[in-house]
Design a protein around this motif. Structure first.
Motif, mmCIF file in Angstrom:
data_model
loop_
_atom_site.group_PDB
_atom_site.id
_atom_site.type_symbol
_atom_site.label_atom_id
_atom_site.label_comp_id
_atom_site.label_asym_id
_atom_site.label_seq_id
_atom_site.Cartn_x
_atom_site.Cartn_y
_atom_site.Cartn_z
ATOM 1 N N LEU A 10 7.071 2.002 15.359
ATOM 2 C CA LEU A 10 6.048 2.041 14.183
ATOM 3 C C LEU A 10 5.669 3.479 13.916
ATOM 4 O O LEU A 10 5.476 4.281 14.945
ATOM 5 C CB LEU A 10 4.715 1.295 14.571
ATOM 6 C CG LEU A 10 3.488 1.303 13.589
ATOM 7 C CD1 LEU A 10 4.009 0.560 12.309
ATOM 8 C CD2 LEU A 10 2.148 0.916 14.036
ATOM 9 N N ALA A 11 5.931 4.127 12.572
ATOM 10 C CA ALA A 11 5.798 5.468 12.358
ATOM 11 C C ALA A 11 4.591 5.663 11.357
ATOM 12 O O ALA A 11 4.839 4.717 10.175
ATOM 13 C CB ALA A 11 6.884 5.926 11.661
ATOM 14 N N ARG A 12 3.962 6.393 11.724
ATOM 15 C CA ARG A 12 2.585 6.605 10.712
ATOM 16 C C ARG A 12 3.088 7.839 9.539
ATOM 17 O O ARG A 12 2.091 8.054 8.872
ATOM 18 C CB ARG A 12 1.604 7.121 11.385
ATOM 19 C CG ARG A 12 1.061 5.774 12.509
ATOM 20 C CD ARG A 12 -0.137 6.585 13.366
ATOM 21 N NE ARG A 12 0.435 6.947 14.481
ATOM 22 C CZ ARG A 12 -0.258 7.368 15.532
ATOM 23 N NH1 ARG A 12 -1.525 7.135 15.438
ATOM 24 N NH2 ARG A 12 0.261 7.565 16.657
ATOM 25 N N SER A 13 4.128 8.458 9.874
ATOM 26 C CA SER A 13 4.521 9.511 9.059
ATOM 27 C C SER A 13 5.921 9.426 8.779
ATOM 28 O O SER A 13 6.754 9.109 9.531
ATOM 29 C CB SER A 13 4.086 10.906 9.425
ATOM 30 O OG SER A 13 4.897 11.350 10.451
ATOM 31 N N ILE A 14 6.375 10.104 7.495
ATOM 32 C CA ILE A 14 7.790 10.412 7.164
ATOM 33 C C ILE A 14 8.419 11.164 8.202
ATOM 34 O O ILE A 14 9.458 10.992 8.919
ATOM 35 C CB ILE A 14 8.021 10.897 5.868
ATOM 36 C CG1 ILE A 14 7.820 9.856 4.799
ATOM 37 C CG2 ILE A 14 9.566 11.350 5.792
ATOM 38 C CD1 ILE A 14 7.642 10.283 3.420
ATOM 39 N N GLU A 15 7.548 12.101 8.757
ATOM 40 C CA GLU A 15 8.078 13.250 9.907
ATOM 41 C C GLU A 15 8.574 12.280 11.243
ATOM 42 O O GLU A 15 9.745 12.299 11.883
ATOM 43 C CB GLU A 15 7.367 14.115 10.183
ATOM 44 C CG GLU A 15 7.791 15.017 11.351
ATOM 45 C CD GLU A 15 6.692 16.221 11.586
ATOM 46 O OE1 GLU A 15 5.914 16.041 12.619
ATOM 47 O OE2 GLU A 15 6.617 17.297 10.556
ATOM 48 N N SER A 16 7.649 11.509 11.401
ATOM 49 C CA SER A 16 7.949 10.721 12.949
ATOM 50 C C SER A 16 8.937 9.426 12.451
ATOM 51 O O SER A 16 9.778 9.466 13.562
ATOM 52 C CB SER A 16 6.343 9.758 13.109
ATOM 53 O OG SER A 16 5.367 10.565 13.484
ATOM 54 N N ILE A 25 9.512 0.741 11.430
ATOM 55 C CA ILE A 25 8.508 0.063 10.321
ATOM 56 C C ILE A 25 7.617 1.402 10.050
ATOM 57 O O ILE A 25 6.840 1.788 10.988
ATOM 58 C CB ILE A 25 7.977 -0.949 11.061
ATOM 59 C CG1 ILE A 25 8.808 -2.122 11.410
ATOM 60 C CG2 ILE A 25 6.804 -1.657 10.292
ATOM 61 C CD1 ILE A 25 8.349 -3.259 12.368
ATOM 62 N N ASN A 26 7.338 1.536 8.831
ATOM 63 C CA ASN A 26 6.092 2.157 8.365
ATOM 64 C C ASN A 26 5.029 1.665 8.666
ATOM 65 O O ASN A 26 4.789 0.489 8.034
ATOM 66 C CB ASN A 26 6.667 3.114 7.098
ATOM 67 C CG ASN A 26 7.702 3.563 7.018
ATOM 68 O OD1 ASN A 26 7.876 4.822 7.629
ATOM 69 N ND2 ASN A 26 8.841 3.504 6.141
ATOM 70 N N GLY A 27 3.904 2.273 9.222
ATOM 71 C CA GLY A 27 2.594 1.536 9.043
ATOM 72 C C GLY A 27 1.862 2.345 10.044
ATOM 73 O O GLY A 27 1.854 3.524 10.215
ATOM 74 N N SER A 28 0.575 1.845 10.641
ATOM 75 C CA SER A 28 -0.357 2.545 11.477
ATOM 76 C C SER A 28 -0.967 1.305 12.103
ATOM 77 O O SER A 28 -0.912 0.044 12.160
ATOM 78 C CB SER A 28 -1.166 3.137 10.454
ATOM 79 O OG SER A 28 -2.157 2.210 9.915
ATOM 80 N N ASP A 61 -0.675 -5.794 9.003
ATOM 81 C CA ASP A 61 0.871 -6.363 8.372
ATOM 82 C C ASP A 61 1.928 -5.432 9.147
ATOM 83 O O ASP A 61 2.873 -6.203 9.398
ATOM 84 C CB ASP A 61 0.992 -6.120 6.796
ATOM 85 C CG ASP A 61 0.060 -7.090 6.057
ATOM 86 O OD1 ASP A 61 -0.482 -8.224 6.668
ATOM 87 O OD2 ASP A 61 -0.439 -6.893 5.010
ATOM 88 N N SER A 62 1.707 -4.323 9.239
ATOM 89 C CA SER A 62 2.936 -3.480 9.920
ATOM 90 C C SER A 62 3.074 -3.765 11.355
ATOM 91 O O SER A 62 4.059 -3.930 12.043
ATOM 92 C CB SER A 62 2.737 -2.181 9.949
ATOM 93 O OG SER A 62 1.386 -1.486 10.239
ATOM 94 N N GLU A 65 4.329 -7.157 11.515
ATOM 95 C CA GLU A 65 5.960 -7.250 11.295
ATOM 96 C C GLU A 65 6.682 -6.732 12.594
ATOM 97 O O GLU A 65 7.620 -7.283 12.933
ATOM 98 C CB GLU A 65 6.152 -6.107 10.137
ATOM 99 C CG GLU A 65 7.536 -5.914 9.696
ATOM 100 C CD GLU A 65 8.096 -5.077 8.836
ATOM 101 O OE1 GLU A 65 9.247 -4.792 8.408
ATOM 102 O OE2 GLU A 65 7.027 -4.588 8.167
ATOM 103 N N GLY A 66 6.257 -5.770 13.143
ATOM 104 C CA GLY A 66 6.996 -5.452 14.528
ATOM 105 C C GLY A 66 6.973 -6.520 15.502
ATOM 106 O O GLY A 66 8.076 -6.761 16.257
ATOM 107 N N VAL A 67 5.861 -7.060 15.759
ATOM 108 C CA VAL A 67 5.646 -8.166 16.898
ATOM 109 C C VAL A 67 6.696 -9.327 16.292
ATOM 110 O O VAL A 67 7.565 -9.827 17.382
ATOM 111 C CB VAL A 67 4.402 -8.886 16.704
ATOM 112 C CG1 VAL A 67 4.374 -10.242 17.697
ATOM 113 C CG2 VAL A 67 3.570 -7.830 17.544
#
Length: 88
Positions: A10-16, A28-31, A36-37, A40-42
């Motif tokens: 799970l990435a909170r930023s584009i850099e991550s 997966i982009n989220g926080s 929902d993110s 999705e990962g689970v």
């Protein structure tokens, strides 16, 4: 990854996200605040290892509540699945 496992992060930023992609991780982009993110990962995982925490100590109590809620969401989604959930 080197042993052939597929890893989702799970990435909170584009850099991550870019750092994870460079390591061969599916992103997966989220926080932690975005259920929902998390779900999705689970749904795409055989096991979950939770490593994230917001280290902004100006709102430690608020961040702890976000953390607890994320753990609850992930735990409820995994309930009865027999898939491991590791929390650090």
């Amino acid at each position: 990854i080197k042993s052939g496992h597929n890893v989702i992060g799970l990435a909170r930023s584009i850099e991550s996200a870019n750092k994870l992609i460079a390591l061969g991780v599916d992103v997966i982009n989220g926080s932690l605040e975005n259920s929902d993110s998390l779900l999705e990962g689970v749904s795409k995982s055989d096991a979950v290892i939770h490593l994230a925490f917001n280290h902004d100590f100006n709102d430690y109590a608020g961040n702890a509540k976000v953390e607890a809620n994320a753990i609850r969401i992930i735990g409820e989604a995994l309930k009865g699945s027999n898939r491991p959930f590791v929390i650090t």
